[in-house]
Design an enzyme around this catalytic site. Structure first.
Site, PDB file in Angstrom:
ATOM      1  N   LYS A  11      37.026  25.050 -19.389  1.00  0.00           N
ATOM      2  CA  LYS A  11      37.223  24.106 -18.193  1.00  0.00           C
ATOM      3  C   LYS A  11      37.479  24.994 -16.889  1.00  0.00           C
ATOM      4  CE  LYS A  11      39.313  20.613 -20.956  1.00  0.00           C
ATOM      5  NZ  LYS A  11      40.611  19.548 -21.137  1.00  0.00           N
ATOM      6  N   TYR A  51      34.024  11.807 -20.870  1.00  0.00           N
ATOM      7  CA  TYR A  51      35.297  11.169 -21.228  1.00  0.00           C
ATOM      8  C   TYR A  51      35.545   9.795 -21.429  1.00  0.00           C
ATOM      9  CZ  TYR A  51      37.197  16.191 -21.165  1.00  0.00           C
ATOM     10  OH  TYR A  51      37.635  17.414 -21.469  1.00  0.00           O
ATOM     11  N   ASN A 114      43.963  22.481 -19.001  1.00  0.00           N
ATOM     12  CA  ASN A 114      44.453  23.056 -20.226  1.00  0.00           C
ATOM     13  C   ASN A 114      43.406  24.069 -20.861  1.00  0.00           C
ATOM     14  OD1 ASN A 114      42.633  21.042 -21.345  1.00  0.00           O
ATOM     15  ND2 ASN A 114      44.240  20.153 -22.656  1.00  0.00           N
ATOM     16  N   HIS A 117      38.437  22.339 -24.185  1.00  0.00           N
ATOM     17  CA  HIS A 117      38.186  21.313 -24.850  1.00  0.00           C
ATOM     18  C   HIS A 117      37.480  21.431 -26.082  1.00  0.00           C
ATOM     19  CE1 HIS A 117      36.923  16.985 -25.671  1.00  0.00           C
ATOM     20  NE2 HIS A 117      35.740  17.659 -26.100  1.00  0.00           N
ATOM     21  N   GLU A 128      28.872  14.731 -28.976  1.00  0.00           N
ATOM     22  CA  GLU A 128      29.259  15.677 -27.667  1.00  0.00           C
ATOM     23  C   GLU A 128      28.143  16.738 -27.764  1.00  0.00           C
ATOM     24  OE1 GLU A 128      34.127  15.061 -27.461  1.00  0.00           O
ATOM     25  OE2 GLU A 128      33.297  16.983 -28.145  1.00  0.00           O
TER      26      GLU A 128
HETATM   27  P1  CMP Z   1      40.632  17.359 -23.717  1.00  0.00           P
HETATM   28  O1  CMP Z   1      40.809  18.122 -25.201  1.00  0.00           O
HETATM   29  O2  CMP Z   1      39.481  17.960 -22.767  1.00  0.00           O
HETATM   30  O3  CMP Z   1      40.737  15.905 -24.016  1.00  0.00           O
HETATM   31  C1  CMP Z   1      41.079  14.773 -23.250  1.00  0.00           C
HETATM   32  C2  CMP Z   1      41.771  15.628 -22.012  1.00  0.00           C
HETATM   33  O4  CMP Z   1      42.568  14.604 -21.110  1.00  0.00           O
HETATM   34  C3  CMP Z   1      42.749  16.445 -22.692  1.00  0.00           C
HETATM   35  O5  CMP Z   1      42.135  17.726 -23.070  1.00  0.00           O
HETATM   36  C4  CMP Z   1      43.717  16.859 -21.458  1.00  0.00           C
HETATM   37  O6  CMP Z   1      43.391  18.130 -20.568  1.00  0.00           O
HETATM   38  C5  CMP Z   1      43.705  15.697 -20.764  1.00  0.00           C
HETATM   39  N1  CMP Z   1      44.868  14.916 -21.003  1.00  0.00           N
HETATM   40  C6  CMP Z   1      45.626  14.488 -21.857  1.00  0.00           C
HETATM   41  N2  CMP Z   1      46.880  14.022 -21.551  1.00  0.00           N
HETATM   42  C7  CMP Z   1      47.039  14.282 -20.089  1.00  0.00           C
HETATM   43  C8  CMP Z   1      47.971  13.775 -19.333  1.00  0.00           C
HETATM   44  N3  CMP Z   1      49.034  13.276 -19.678  1.00  0.00           N
HETATM   45  N4  CMP Z   1      47.769  13.972 -17.986  1.00  0.00           N
HETATM   46  C9  CMP Z   1      46.585  14.719 -17.542  1.00  0.00           C
HETATM   47  N5  CMP Z   1      45.521  14.947 -18.373  1.00  0.00           N
HETATM   48  C10 CMP Z   1      45.742  14.559 -19.750  1.00  0.00           C
END
Ligand code: CMP
Length: 140
Positions: A11, A51, A114, A117, A128
């Site tokens: 990311k 998403y 984070n 993904h 995906e």
């Molecule tokens: P990902 O595995 O990419 O799948 C969905 C994404 O939503 C997740 O990782 C996080 O980056 C994001 N996400 C999940 N919970 C939250 C939250 N409470 N606030 C902001 N982003 C979130």
């Protein structure tokens, strides 16, 4: 265990900090093979489409803005039990809960930013992968 393929995304928070190589080393050290990879810039609309399953969540707009805020590296990882193995290597979604040594424990900045993904099941992995790659681009 069967050989699987899974979609991975490095990311914008990680590409901005030049962490692509360090993250790829974690995948390769775990026995996952990077069989396709490209660095792209998503638009907010494209991120929203990817998403879409989270469209009703309160963080959806923030998530789409973030994913379009800089380059991402999309990749296909292949290996035995690749979907689960990748999720182990990534660690929990919230870095505060991620086990020591995982990508998110070492590199993620917050639950939103984070670093990576990964697909969560065989059906979503197939969808995906097809979102970003044609069959010709997958070289196992
Ligand atoms: P990902 O595995 O990419 O799948 C969905 C994404 O939503 C997740 O990782 C996080 O980056 C994001 N996400 C999940 N919970 C939250 C939250 N409470 N606030 C902001 N982003 C979130």
């Amino acid at each position: 265990m069967a050989i699987e393929r899974t979609l991975s995304i490095i990311k914008p928070d990680a590409t901005k900090r030049n962490l692509t190589g360090k993250i790829n080393a974690k995948f390769e050290d775990a026995g996952l093979r990077i069989i396709a990879q490209k660095r792209i810039q998503l638009t907010k609309d494209q991120a929203g489409k990817f998403y879409e399953v989270h469209a009703a969540r309160p963080f959806y707009d923030e998530l789409c803005e973030f994913m379009a805020s800089g380059p991402v590296v999309v990749q296909v990882l292949e290996g035995e039990g690749a979907i689960g193995k990748n999720r182990e290597v990534m660690g929990a979604t919230n870095p505060a809960d991620a086990a020591a040594g995982t990508i998110r424990a070492e590199f993620a900045e917050s639950v939103g930013e984070n670093s990576v993904h990964g697909s969560d099941a065989p059906e979503t992995a197939a969808e995906e992968i097809a979102f970003y790659f044609s069959g010709l681009e997958l070289v196992g």
